[in-house]
Design a protein around this motif. Structure first.
Motif, PDB file in Angstrom:
ATOM      1  N   SER A 130       2.797 -14.204  68.876  1.00  0.00           N
ATOM      2  CA  SER A 130       4.158 -14.681  69.145  1.00  0.00           C
ATOM      3  C   SER A 130       5.211 -14.019  68.252  1.00  0.00           C
ATOM      4  O   SER A 130       6.406 -14.314  68.386  1.00  0.00           O
ATOM      5  N   TYR A 131       4.794 -13.130  67.352  1.00  0.00           N
ATOM      6  CA  TYR A 131       5.741 -12.455  66.461  1.00  0.00           C
ATOM      7  C   TYR A 131       6.740 -11.651  67.275  1.00  0.00           C
ATOM      8  O   TYR A 131       6.387 -10.975  68.229  1.00  0.00           O
ATOM      9  N   GLY A 132       8.008 -11.751  66.887  1.00  0.00           N
ATOM     10  CA  GLY A 132       9.060 -10.981  67.550  1.00  0.00           C
ATOM     11  C   GLY A 132       9.734 -11.713  68.686  1.00  0.00           C
ATOM     12  O   GLY A 132      10.697 -11.213  69.248  1.00  0.00           O
ATOM     13  N   SER A 133       9.259 -12.904  69.007  1.00  0.00           N
ATOM     14  CA  SER A 133       9.911 -13.731  70.020  1.00  0.00           C
ATOM     15  C   SER A 133      10.694 -14.829  69.315  1.00  0.00           C
ATOM     16  O   SER A 133      10.185 -15.486  68.400  1.00  0.00           O
ATOM     17  N   CYS A 134      11.924 -15.030  69.742  1.00  0.00           N
ATOM     18  CA  CYS A 134      12.788 -16.045  69.141  1.00  0.00           C
ATOM     19  C   CYS A 134      12.219 -17.435  69.411  1.00  0.00           C
ATOM     20  O   CYS A 134      11.867 -17.753  70.543  1.00  0.00           O
ATOM     21  N   GLN A 135      12.143 -18.255  68.391  1.00  0.00           N
ATOM     22  CA  GLN A 135      11.642 -19.617  68.560  1.00  0.00           C
ATOM     23  C   GLN A 135      12.705 -20.545  69.134  1.00  0.00           C
ATOM     24  O   GLN A 135      12.413 -21.689  69.465  1.00  0.00           O
ATOM     25  N   GLY A 136      13.937 -20.033  69.276  1.00  0.00           N
ATOM     26  CA  GLY A 136      14.989 -20.829  69.875  1.00  0.00           C
ATOM     27  C   GLY A 136      15.109 -20.613  71.369  1.00  0.00           C
ATOM     28  O   GLY A 136      15.127 -21.566  72.147  1.00  0.00           O
ATOM     29  N   CYS A 137      15.152 -19.351  71.785  1.00  0.00           N
ATOM     30  CA  CYS A 137      15.381 -19.027  73.199  1.00  0.00           C
ATOM     31  C   CYS A 137      14.208 -18.302  73.852  1.00  0.00           C
ATOM     32  O   CYS A 137      14.230 -18.055  75.053  1.00  0.00           O
ATOM     33  N   ALA A 138      13.196 -17.933  73.088  1.00  0.00           N
ATOM     34  CA  ALA A 138      11.986 -17.242  73.551  1.00  0.00           C
ATOM     35  C   ALA A 138      12.230 -15.794  73.976  1.00  0.00           C
ATOM     36  O   ALA A 138      11.316 -15.134  74.444  1.00  0.00           O
ATOM     37  N   LYS A 139      13.440 -15.277  73.775  1.00  0.00           N
ATOM     38  CA  LYS A 139      13.717 -13.869  74.078  1.00  0.00           C
ATOM     39  C   LYS A 139      13.231 -13.009  72.908  1.00  0.00           C
ATOM     40  O   LYS A 139      13.093 -13.495  71.785  1.00  0.00           O
ATOM     41  N   PRO A 140      12.997 -11.715  73.165  1.00  0.00           N
ATOM     42  CA  PRO A 140      12.596 -10.831  72.066  1.00  0.00           C
ATOM     43  C   PRO A 140      13.693 -10.729  71.000  1.00  0.00           C
ATOM     44  O   PRO A 140      14.885 -10.639  71.326  1.00  0.00           O
ATOM     45  N   ILE A 141      13.296 -10.769  69.750  1.00  0.00           N
ATOM     46  CA  ILE A 141      14.227 -10.555  68.645  1.00  0.00           C
ATOM     47  C   ILE A 141      14.441  -9.053  68.535  1.00  0.00           C
ATOM     48  O   ILE A 141      13.468  -8.300  68.519  1.00  0.00           O
ATOM     49  N   PRO A 142      15.685  -8.592  68.474  1.00  0.00           N
ATOM     50  CA  PRO A 142      15.928  -7.140  68.384  1.00  0.00           C
ATOM     51  C   PRO A 142      15.188  -6.518  67.196  1.00  0.00           C
ATOM     52  O   PRO A 142      15.126  -7.089  66.107  1.00  0.00           O
ATOM     53  N   VAL A 143      14.617  -5.345  67.442  1.00  0.00           N
ATOM     54  CA  VAL A 143      13.825  -4.666  66.423  1.00  0.00           C
ATOM     55  C   VAL A 143      14.662  -4.402  65.169  1.00  0.00           C
ATOM     56  O   VAL A 143      14.143  -4.473  64.050  1.00  0.00           O
ATOM     57  N   GLU A 144      15.943  -4.157  65.331  1.00  0.00           N
ATOM     58  CA  GLU A 144      16.806  -3.913  64.161  1.00  0.00           C
ATOM     59  C   GLU A 144      16.827  -5.138  63.246  1.00  0.00           C
ATOM     60  O   GLU A 144      16.826  -5.019  62.027  1.00  0.00           O
ATOM     61  N   ARG A 145      16.846  -6.323  63.832  1.00  0.00           N
ATOM     62  CA  ARG A 145      16.840  -7.549  63.033  1.00  0.00           C
ATOM     63  C   ARG A 145      15.493  -7.712  62.327  1.00  0.00           C
ATOM     64  O   ARG A 145      15.434  -8.093  61.156  1.00  0.00           O
ATOM     65  N   LEU A 146      14.407  -7.422  63.034  1.00  0.00           N
ATOM     66  CA  LEU A 146      13.083  -7.537  62.427  1.00  0.00           C
ATOM     67  C   LEU A 146      12.874  -6.502  61.320  1.00  0.00           C
ATOM     68  O   LEU A 146      12.138  -6.760  60.366  1.00  0.00           O
ATOM     69  N   GLU A 147      13.519  -5.354  61.429  1.00  0.00           N
ATOM     70  CA  GLU A 147      13.410  -4.345  60.376  1.00  0.00           C
ATOM     71  C   GLU A 147      14.110  -4.822  59.105  1.00  0.00           C
ATOM     72  O   GLU A 147      13.645  -4.566  58.006  1.00  0.00           O
ATOM     73  N   ILE A 148      15.208  -5.541  59.263  1.00  0.00           N
ATOM     74  CA  ILE A 148      15.976  -6.035  58.117  1.00  0.00           C
ATOM     75  C   ILE A 148      15.362  -7.309  57.553  1.00  0.00           C
ATOM     76  O   ILE A 148      15.269  -7.495  56.347  1.00  0.00           O
ATOM     77  N   LEU A 149      14.945  -8.192  58.444  1.00  0.00           N
ATOM     78  CA  LEU A 149      14.423  -9.501  58.056  1.00  0.00           C
ATOM     79  C   LEU A 149      13.110  -9.742  58.794  1.00  0.00           C
ATOM     80  O   LEU A 149      13.062 -10.457  59.789  1.00  0.00           O
TER      81      LEU A 149
END
Length: 108
Positions: free
Chosen positions: A75-94
């Motif tokens: 489930s990594y990389g999926s938003c726990q709020g809306c279930a959409k993919p979290i942008p890779v840029e955000r995952l690179e930072i945080l």
């Protein structure tokens, strides 16, 4: 559209499991190093400042451990709020984030 372009677009949408694990392991190691430094410096610094810093680092370590579990369960990389993919840029930072930016704003 060429195969290379589709692969590049897919790559930009998601981090690989290997990349996610590398970023999370680095985050964990950094926080553990910070905790060791605080423990060594505690005698010289104000106790309440060190306690606050330690609390923040422990909170982030808990979030990193939860993100590592999400990598394992897929489930990594999926938003726990809306279930959409979290942008890779955000995952690179945080790398330990659970939310996309809009859902993070709503979670506050």
């Amino acid at each position: 559209m060429s195969l290379d372009m589709r692969q590049a677009e897919t790559r930009l949408e998601r981090l690989t499991v290997h990349e996610a694990l590398q970023r999370l392991e680095h985050e964990r190691a950094s926080r553990l190093t910070q905790l060791r430094a605080i423990d060594e410096a505690e005698a010289e610094a104000e106790e309440h400042v060190m306690a606050a810093q330690k609390g923040t680092i422990l909170r982030v370590l808990t979030e990193v451990e939860a993100a590592l579990a999400r990598v394992q369960d897929g489930s990594y990389g999926s938003c726990q709020g809306c279930a959409k993919p979290i942008p890779v840029e955000r995952l690179e930072i945080l790398p330990h984030t659970r939310f996309c930016v809009p859902c993070q704003r709503n979670a506050r």
